[in-house]
Design an enzyme around this catalytic site. Sequence first.
Site, PDB file in Angstrom:
ATOM      1  N   SER A  68     -11.649   1.195 -36.476  1.00  0.00           N
ATOM      2  CA  SER A  68     -10.291   0.745 -36.769  1.00  0.00           C
ATOM      3  C   SER A  68     -10.307  -0.223 -37.957  1.00  0.00           C
ATOM      4  CB  SER A  68      -9.733   0.094 -35.499  1.00  0.00           C
ATOM      5  OG  SER A  68      -8.360  -0.059 -35.572  1.00  0.00           O
ATOM      6  N   ASP A  95      -5.730  10.795 -33.000  1.00  0.00           N
ATOM      7  CA  ASP A  95      -5.511   9.371 -33.243  1.00  0.00           C
ATOM      8  C   ASP A  95      -4.393   9.194 -34.256  1.00  0.00           C
ATOM      9  OD1 ASP A  95      -5.695   6.674 -33.787  1.00  0.00           O
ATOM     10  OD2 ASP A  95      -7.554   6.847 -34.948  1.00  0.00           O
ATOM     11  N   HIS A 120      -8.657   7.322 -30.848  1.00  0.00           N
ATOM     12  CA  HIS A 120      -9.059   6.240 -31.757  1.00  0.00           C
ATOM     13  C   HIS A 120     -10.544   5.889 -31.580  1.00  0.00           C
ATOM     14  CE1 HIS A 120      -7.873   3.294 -34.654  1.00  0.00           C
ATOM     15  NE2 HIS A 120      -7.925   2.248 -33.867  1.00  0.00           N
TER      16      HIS A 120
END
Length: 469
Positions: free
Chosen positions: A157, A411, A436
């Site tokens: 991320s 995601d 994710h």
Amino acid sequence: MIAALCGALLILAFEPGTLGNEKFQYEIKEFSVPLDHFSFLSNASFNIRYLANDSYVDKKNPQPPIFFYTGNEGDIEWFAQNSGFVWELAAQQRALVIFAEHRYYGKSLPYGADTFNTSKPEHLAYFTVEQTLEDYAQLITYLRNGKQLPVVAFGGSYGGMLAAWFRMKYPHIVVGALAASAPILQFSGLTPCDIFNKITTAVFENAYNANCTANIGRSWKVFESMAATDAGKKQLSDIFHVCDAIKNADDLNNFMDYLEEVYGNLAMANYPYNSTFLSPLPANPVRQLCFYLKDLHQNDTDLVASMASALAVYTNYTGSVKCLDYKDSNAGASYDGTGWEIQSCNQMVMPMCANNNNTMFRTSNWDFKKVSDDCYKQFHLIPRPYDIVMRYGGRNLEAASNIIFSNGLLDPWSGGGVLQAPNNQINVIILPEGAHHLDLRQSNPLDPPSVTVARQLEAKIIAQWIKDF
Ligand SMILES: *[C@@H]1O[C@H](CO)[C@@H](O)[C@H](O)[C@H]1NC(C)=O
Ligand SMILES: *[C@@H]1O[C@H](CO)[C@@H](O)[C@H](O)[C@H]1NC(C)=O
Ligand SMILES: *[C@@H]1O[C@H](CO)[C@@H](O)[C@H](O)[C@H]1NC(C)=O
Ligand SMILES: *[C@@H]1O[C@H](CO)[C@@H](O)[C@H](O)[C@H]1NC(C)=O
Ligand SMILES: *[C@@H]1O[C@H](CO)[C@@H](O)[C@H](O)[C@H]1NC(C)=O
Ligand SMILES: *[C@@H]1O[C@H](CO)[C@@H](O)[C@H](O)[C@H]1NC(C)=O
Ligand SMILES: *[C@@H]1O[C@H](CO)[C@@H](O)[C@H](O)[C@H]1NC(C)=O
Ligand SMILES: *[C@@H]1O[C@H](CO)[C@@H](O)[C@H](O)[C@H]1NC(C)=O
């Protein structure tokens, strides 16, 4: 709406320090860094935290690798427990494992408890990506202790964005980076602002049946018409068991923002096994939620009741949540929403918008002027929407090398990810069934085959970087 990375401004996870079933062990250490790396006039410093495990290191190897997780927006222990692949690979490659905490998060606060004191906005002056990368460069230099060692950066991320940028800016310090689900293209002028919400909608549409998104898409109007009367506001408050009754238009708006954030978070944490990443969740949580919305509800009361059951998949899977705290989007989170809001108000300006015609979300425009005014009001910060693009190149990544960009197509952040390799020294790995940064998590028997294959490929590429070093 300011969607945040590891969790869209809300997580009902666990308190830092009570991370639940801790799997990975490490020593917790501190390292002193300059408050301002870019000034030679000030020598003020503070400590950042890092986690270290040297048990895998082959003591006979004069040049053992270092696996360095570039910490992102939260308590570093949370990332250490949710990035099992780093540990698995470290055991294989006999690497020193380091998880470094991002300044202004967790316990790495430059002004301690006074860091976020709103009467001292000047405390936020050193809260930038560049200062953070410099912290990591100094920590690695210290850890290397004068030796030449192959260091690999890892991150998921925003941490993946940092890992990628770290390799771009400090190629002499890290041999390569695994940037998992790193939306480095989710910036102004690079990616349409509605992509996140479109992908989330598609995930919900395909999870059980299409009535799910039809119900959610219609629910906003239903909430508004219900909330038009006092009796309706009370009914809504009761059905959702909210902590603070919905009393006015602001409360209602807050409540609907909260729901939208939950949907985004669910798409991110839509893992094939139960997890506690953003909140304690069952396996395939989007499918679970959509199960409660499988029938198209024309009757408003029925729709709202079904929505409440559906929402509980995210907010109350454990059955121990007394009331729905829709106003505190950070309740009990290891992830730090305040820190992320501040970053969204200086460099991390990631435009978001939606159209109710083609998504299940409310129609909302990206209004930079409003974002900017709010940022100034809240933090005395004026965001710079093109800062990151100017510093890190936007889509012009031809000069970069030794970065793996992995993206799961389930995601919502994959919309801002690097999905095409700009040259043959950059690897793009697509996980069609991945949420994710699923690949960064510990291996699980329920992992889809594409994730297992991705991890094998990642391991092979990283081993090669170390070998070539
Ligand atoms: C490192 O991890 C291993 C495996 O979980 C564990 O046995 C060891 O105690 C850890 N070392 C440190 C220094 O925490
Ligand atoms: C900064 O440098 C001055 C001059 O060398 C020294 O007196 C002071 O103690 C230093 N402060 C810190 C925080 O290191
Ligand atoms: C913020 O700083 C002001 C001025 O120093 C101080 O009076 C106040 O107590 C601080 N607030 C918090 C919450 O620490
Ligand atoms: C998660 O799944 C595991 C294995 O199926 C099970 O033992 C555990 O109780 C589950 N946890 C939760 C919170 O449902
Ligand atoms: C949607 O709901 C309606 C009404 O309950 C039902 O008849 C229909 O089969 C559902 N659609 C799908 C695709 O299951
Ligand atoms: C909606 O359903 C509820 C019970 O499920 C019922 O009491 C109510 O009359 C229905 N409303 C309409 C307009 O059909
Ligand atoms: C959570 O679940 C428990 C047990 O079913 C229930 O008593 C409680 O009201 C629920 N909380 C919310 C906010 O719905
Ligand atoms: C949605 O679609 C309708 C019909 O095409 C159009 O009239 C309306 O303006 C659209 N609404 C938005 C918010 O784009």
